[in-house]
Design a protein around this motif. Structure first.
Motif, mmCIF file in Angstrom:
data_model
loop_
_atom_site.group_PDB
_atom_site.id
_atom_site.type_symbol
_atom_site.label_atom_id
_atom_site.label_comp_id
_atom_site.label_asym_id
_atom_site.label_seq_id
_atom_site.Cartn_x
_atom_site.Cartn_y
_atom_site.Cartn_z
ATOM 1 N N ASN A 135 0.800 -1.306 -0.141
ATOM 2 C CA ASN A 135 0.014 0.034 -0.223
ATOM 3 C C ASN A 135 1.020 1.290 0.039
ATOM 4 N N LEU A 136 1.214 1.860 -1.219
ATOM 5 C CA LEU A 136 2.110 2.959 -1.298
ATOM 6 C C LEU A 136 0.992 4.168 -1.939
ATOM 7 N N PRO A 137 1.206 5.165 -1.396
ATOM 8 C CA PRO A 137 0.279 6.346 -2.148
ATOM 9 C C PRO A 137 0.804 6.841 -3.501
ATOM 10 N N ARG A 138 2.029 6.664 -3.966
ATOM 11 C CA ARG A 138 2.486 6.798 -5.322
ATOM 12 C C ARG A 138 3.000 5.768 -6.177
ATOM 13 N N PHE A 139 3.071 4.626 -5.528
ATOM 14 C CA PHE A 139 3.853 3.481 -6.150
ATOM 15 C C PHE A 139 3.122 2.208 -5.977
ATOM 16 N N SER A 140 3.322 1.054 -6.439
ATOM 17 C CA SER A 140 2.615 -0.021 -6.098
ATOM 18 C C SER A 140 3.820 -1.486 -6.663
ATOM 19 N N PRO A 141 3.869 -2.664 -5.866
ATOM 20 C CA PRO A 141 4.240 -3.539 -6.303
ATOM 21 C C PRO A 141 4.006 -4.151 -7.728
ATOM 22 N N TYR A 142 2.734 -3.770 -8.329
ATOM 23 C CA TYR A 142 2.670 -4.089 -9.759
ATOM 24 C C TYR A 142 3.451 -3.568 -10.727
ATOM 25 N N ALA A 143 3.710 -2.138 -10.246
ATOM 26 C CA ALA A 143 4.500 -0.886 -11.045
ATOM 27 C C ALA A 143 5.929 -1.332 -11.032
#
Length: 364
Positions: free
Chosen positions: A67-75
């Motif tokens: 749970n990141l506001p500006r990033f994600s594990p998918y990215a």
């Protein structure tokens, strides 16, 4: 950030994709407590730009918050795929549903862990690193297998060409020498049969006998070049000495044959390969080397292997220029020796310099 050092073990470098510095500190504490003998180096990034920049470094594992506001594990996984990076990624989260967990694993994450169970993180990192090592080893073995397969295909093609060259050589020898000689024998025998008196008939008969004797010598020479009778009757050393007498001595070369080890009572097929290599080397020396001396050293190795070393004191040659990958009349003999050695499961090495002679060594 790093845990307590263990000087005998290399550190495990972790790239932490995390927006909360406190969580990264908690990871370091949990790793130190759970695995005090290993040193972990943690580096934090929290967005795509810093993540891409950090990938220039050498990382063992990526730990990515779900749970990141500006990033994600998918990215992050997509960036790794685009860059063809094999760094394993583990997802860390406070809570994650089963469906989301399955989805992130399908997208390429190696595992996931809730942050209330950080004590098991060293085991997960160790398992993921072992899986990566096995995958890299498999890739290496697959690459070696593909290279070996390509080499086998190349050798098979070269073997067929070598066979055709051998057959062509034998065909020319039979047609140009033995065939013409036997034709002359028949002509003189017919001439003797039609001769007007016994003196002329006797002369033609004598000529036919001389030609027939010459044909017999040609046949012996051709038979020797294919497989010396001495090899089966007397052994490898006499066969090599006979090759020296037939090829090198008539050209005025001083010859020497030395051996190391005991020749086995029963010779394998590699002995015939060794003789052919010596024959080809001697032929090349007589034709091109302008040498005064040639030495052949035979060494009998364990498991029936044979080492052959042929040395001359001739003019040598430019190895790179002659063995340039293109076969021609200039280098066909050398390539034939290389092919014959490799097809027998051995390797051939050539050492030469202009004006310093040639050393050819093969182990078959």
């Amino acid at each position: 950030m790093s845990s307590r050092a263990a000087p005998d073990l290399p550190p495990i470098r972790l790239l932490c994709v995390e927006d909360n510095p406190d969580d990264v500190e908690l990871m370091g504490i949990a790793l130190e407590r759970a695995d005090p003998v290993r040193r972990y180096e943690l580096h934090r990034v929290d967005n795509a730009a810093s993540f891409v920049a950090a990938l220039q470094g050498d990382w063992d594992v990526i730990l990515c918050d779900f749970n990141l506001p500006r990033f994600s594990p998918y990215a992050a996984l997509q960036i790794l795929v685009t860059r063809r990076s094999t760094i394993p990624l583990i997802v860390l989260t406070r809570a994650i549903g089963e469906e989301a967990a399955v989805h992130v694993l399908r997208c390429g994450a190696k595992d996931y862990l809730t942050k209330d169970k950080l004590g098991t993180l060293p085991q997960i990192i160790g398992r993921v690193l072992e899986e990566r090592r096995r995958a890299q080893e498999k890739e290496r073995l697959d690459a070696e297998l593909q290279a070996a397969y390509a080499r086998l295909k190349e050798l098979s093609a070269r073997f067929v060409l070598a066979q055709e060259r051998e057959r062509s050589h034998i065909s020319r020898e039979l047609h140009d020498q033995l065939g013409q000689t036997l034709t002359a024998v028949v002509i003189h025998l017919h001439a003797a049969d039609r001769a007007p008196d016994s003196a002329v008939a006797h002369k033609h008969s004598e000529t036919a006998a001389e030609l027939a004797n010459g044909a017999l010598q040609q046949l012996k020479t051709l038979s020797f070049s294919l497989r010396p009778a001495q090899l089966d009757l007397l052994g490898l050393v006499p066969a090599v000495q006979s090759a020296m007498q037939r090829i090198a001595e008539p050209a005025g070369l001083a010859c020497e044959v030395t051996t190391r080890g005991s020749e086995p009572a029963k010779l394998e097929e590699n002995a015939a390969v060794a003789v052919r290599l010596v024959q080809e080397a001697l032929t090349n020396i007589v034709r091109h080397a302008k040498a005064s001396m040639v030495r052949v050293r035979l060494r009998f190795l364990p498991s029936g292997r044979i080492s052959v070393l042929v040395l001359d004191d001739g003019v040598g040659f430019d190895k790179a220029a002659v063995l340039n990958g293109q076969q021609s009349e200039k280098n066909i003999g050398l390539y034939g020796m290389i092919e014959r050695t490799e097809l027998a499961g051995g390797r051939l090495h050539i050492r030469t310099r202009d004006g310093r002679g040639v050393a050819i060594r093969a182990v078959v």
